[in-house]
Design an enzyme around this catalytic site. Structure first.
Site, PDB file in Angstrom:
ATOM      1  N   SER A 120       0.637  -0.983  -0.270  1.00 11.89           N
ATOM      2  CA  SER A 120      -0.054  -0.318   0.389  1.00 11.89           C
ATOM      3  C   SER A 120       0.844   1.784   0.313  1.00 11.89           C
ATOM      4  O   SER A 120       2.011   0.901   0.542  1.00 11.89           O
ATOM      5  CB  SER A 120      -0.686   0.337   1.544  1.00 11.89           C
ATOM      6  N   TYR A 129      -3.062  -0.542  10.020  1.00 13.54           N
ATOM      7  CA  TYR A 129      -2.521  -1.664   9.045  1.00 13.54           C
ATOM      8  C   TYR A 129      -0.806  -0.957   8.249  1.00 13.54           C
ATOM      9  O   TYR A 129      -0.552  -1.225   7.200  1.00 13.54           O
ATOM     10  CB  TYR A 129      -4.143  -0.995   8.093  1.00 13.54           C
TER      11      TYR A 129
HETATM   12  N1  LIG Z   1      -8.772  -0.809  -2.322  1.00 11.49           N
HETATM   13  C1  LIG Z   1      -7.897   0.091  -1.873  1.00 11.49           C
HETATM   14  O1  LIG Z   1      -7.020   1.097  -2.401  1.00 11.49           O
HETATM   15  C2  LIG Z   1      -6.487  -1.186  -1.455  1.00 11.49           C
HETATM   16  C3  LIG Z   1      -5.246   0.128  -1.644  1.00 11.49           C
HETATM   17  C4  LIG Z   1      -4.154  -0.045  -1.325  1.00 11.49           C
HETATM   18  C5  LIG Z   1      -3.651  -1.647  -1.076  1.00 11.49           C
HETATM   19  N2  LIG Z   1      -4.767  -2.675  -1.311  1.00 11.49           N
HETATM   20  C6  LIG Z   1      -4.341  -3.678  -0.489  1.00 11.49           C
HETATM   21  O2  LIG Z   1      -5.152  -4.492  -1.557  1.00 11.49           O
HETATM   22  C7  LIG Z   1      -5.193  -5.755  -1.231  1.00 11.49           C
HETATM   23  C8  LIG Z   1      -6.642  -5.876  -0.907  1.00 11.49           C
HETATM   24  O3  LIG Z   1      -8.136  -5.404  -1.217  1.00 11.49           O
HETATM   25  P1  LIG Z   1      -8.770  -5.375  -1.519  1.00 11.49           P
HETATM   26  O4  LIG Z   1      -9.447  -3.285  -1.936  1.00 11.49           O
HETATM   27  O5  LIG Z   1     -10.035  -5.518  -2.124  1.00 11.49           O
HETATM   28  O6  LIG Z   1     -10.477  -5.355   0.225  1.00 11.49           O
HETATM   29  P2  LIG Z   1     -11.434  -5.926   0.307  1.00 11.49           P
HETATM   30  O7  LIG Z   1     -12.262  -5.389  -0.782  1.00 11.49           O
HETATM   31  O8  LIG Z   1     -11.680  -5.955   1.621  1.00 11.49           O
HETATM   32  O9  LIG Z   1     -10.930  -7.387  -0.313  1.00 11.49           O
HETATM   33  C9  LIG Z   1     -10.115  -8.183   1.188  1.00 11.49           C
HETATM   34  C10 LIG Z   1     -10.402  -9.138   0.889  1.00 11.49           C
HETATM   35  O10 LIG Z   1      -9.254  -9.912   2.175  1.00 11.49           O
HETATM   36  C11 LIG Z   1      -9.964 -11.203   2.316  1.00 11.49           C
HETATM   37  N3  LIG Z   1     -10.271 -11.162   4.106  1.00 11.49           N
HETATM   38  C12 LIG Z   1     -10.221 -10.147   4.903  1.00 11.49           C
HETATM   39  N4  LIG Z   1      -9.823 -10.966   5.875  1.00 11.49           N
HETATM   40  C13 LIG Z   1      -9.690 -12.128   6.060  1.00 11.49           C
HETATM   41  C14 LIG Z   1      -9.818 -12.927   6.826  1.00 11.49           C
HETATM   42  N5  LIG Z   1      -9.167 -13.661   7.841  1.00 11.49           N
HETATM   43  N6  LIG Z   1      -8.825 -14.441   6.223  1.00 11.49           N
HETATM   44  C15 LIG Z   1      -9.060 -14.055   4.760  1.00 11.49           C
HETATM   45  N7  LIG Z   1      -9.676 -13.610   3.655  1.00 11.49           N
HETATM   46  C16 LIG Z   1      -9.882 -12.107   4.754  1.00 11.49           C
HETATM   47  C17 LIG Z   1     -11.587 -10.433   1.705  1.00 11.49           C
HETATM   48  O11 LIG Z   1     -12.271 -11.456   2.230  1.00 11.49           O
HETATM   49  P3  LIG Z   1     -13.637 -11.557   2.724  1.00 11.49           P
HETATM   50  O12 LIG Z   1     -14.584 -10.823   1.412  1.00 11.49           O
HETATM   51  O13 LIG Z   1     -14.663 -13.355   3.376  1.00 11.49           O
HETATM   52  O14 LIG Z   1     -14.446 -10.431   3.757  1.00 11.49           O
HETATM   53  C18 LIG Z   1     -11.502 -10.041   0.392  1.00 11.49           C
HETATM   54  O15 LIG Z   1     -11.863 -10.684  -0.096  1.00 11.49           O
HETATM   55  C19 LIG Z   1      -5.238  -5.983   0.405  1.00 11.49           C
HETATM   56  O16 LIG Z   1      -3.905  -6.471   0.495  1.00 11.49           O
HETATM   57  C20 LIG Z   1      -5.204  -4.461   0.571  1.00 11.49           C
HETATM   58  O17 LIG Z   1      -4.948  -3.876   1.357  1.00 11.49           O
HETATM   59  C21 LIG Z   1      -6.288  -2.058  -1.533  1.00 11.49           C
END
Ligand SMILES: NC(=O)c1ccc[n+]([C@@H]2O[C@H](COP(=O)([O-])OP(=O)(O)OC[C@H]3O[C@@H](n4cnc5c(N)ncnc54)[C@H](OP(=O)(O)O)[C@@H]3O)[C@@H](O)[C@H]2O)c1
Length: 252
Positions: free
Chosen positions: A153, A166
């Site tokens: 991130s 985080y």
């Molecule tokens: N979106 C952004 O702007 C952004 C920016 C920088 C970095 N990131 C990174 O990108 C990655 C994906 O993020 P996203 O935005 O796609 O987030 P998201 O939509 O919240 O998806 C997160 C995923 O992680 C799973 N997860 C969460 N807690 C878990 C646990 N305890 N055990 C197993 N699985 C778990 C969730 O499962 P459930 O759906 O079942 O809860 C979901 O599939 C993350 O590493 C995040 O830190 C995102």
């Protein structure tokens, strides 16, 4: 990398594990990897979401995926060992891992943070990918070339107020990547990098920035050139790098 155009069979014959494959960026990556020929192991905690991704991949006529339910909050070291053993029992090699699952944890000042929540975020975002990688290395060694991608991130590269556990978990993820990349370089077929998706229209982003218009940010599908590049063999010489999947803005 950002305007990379993957050939349709880029990942043909490869087996790739994606964590957090049921939603957001993980879902898009799993579908995209399968569409480029990979057999994808869909790992995550909500089985219905994983099943929906499974169905979408099958209906598109792409290689039949597998589902591995696991909750990183509660899984123990032996659960990760068992997961690696089960994957090894079903597949001859593992060609890639996308460590994508993460939780946002509690946002706010460290001074008023909740210690148990802080530690839980490190468990999900850092300890889980550490344990999983540690046990999967033997199976990754069986591949001709293997790619391990940790998801970072912008706050994993420069600290930011109120991003607490985080932010710390993502800095530590960068460190884990660097240690592994250095250890495995020249003595293995495994390359290890981090990828920062940047601000992306997902549930996590909408939670972190509730006042932001969601469509300000790209959808996960728009980031896939970088995710494909780093997973496929066009990135064979890329190791130990901290990369971005889109141009990074100040509010990423
Ligand atoms: N979106 C952004 O702007 C952004 C920016 C920088 C970095 N990131 C990174 O990108 C990655 C994906 O993020 P996203 O935005 O796609 O987030 P998201 O939509 O919240 O998806 C997160 C995923 O992680 C799973 N997860 C969460 N807690 C878990 C646990 N305890 N055990 C197993 N699985 C778990 C969730 O499962 P459930 O759906 O079942 O809860 C979901 O599939 C993350 O590493 C995040 O830190 C995102």
């Amino acid at each position: 990398m950002l305007d990379y155009q993957a050939r349709p069979d880029l990942l043909k014959g490869k087996t790739i594990l994606v964590t957090g494959a049921g939603a957001g960026i993980g879902r898009a990556a799993a579908i995209s990897y399968a569409a480029h020929g990979a057999t994808v192991i869909l790992a995550g905690r909500t089985v219905e979401k994983l099943e929906a991704v499974y169905d979408e991949i099958e209906q598109a006529g792409n290689p039949q995926p597998a589902i591995y339910p696991i909750d990183f909050k509660t899984a123990t070291d032996s659960d990760y060992q068992q997961m690696a053993n089960q994957i090894a029992a079903s597949f001859e090699q593992l060609d890639g891992v996308l460590h994508n699952a993460s939780q946002l944890g509690q946002m706010g000042p460290i001074e008023s943070s909740h210690t148990a929540t802080f530690m839980q975020t490190l468990q999900v975002n850092l300890n889980a990918p550490y344990m999983l990688t540690r046990y999967l290395i033997p199976l990754l060694r069986e591949a001709e070339h293997a790619s391990v991608i940790f998801t970072s991130s912008s706050v994993g590269r420069k600290g930011r107020a109120y991003w607490g556990s985080y932010c710390v978990s993502k800095f530590a993820t960068e460190g884990l990547m660097q240690v592994l990349a250095d250890e495995l370089e020249n003595v293995s077929n495994i390359r290890v990098n981090t990828l920062n998706p940047g601000a992306t229209n997902t549930a996590m982003r909408r939670t972190a920035f509730p006042a932001e218009r969601p469509t300000t940010n790209p959808f996960p599908e728009q980031l896939m050139p970088a995710y494909l590049y780093l997973m496929g063999e066009d990135s064979l010489n890329v190791n130990g790098q901290a990369l971005n999947a889109q141009p990074i803005k100040a509010t990423s």
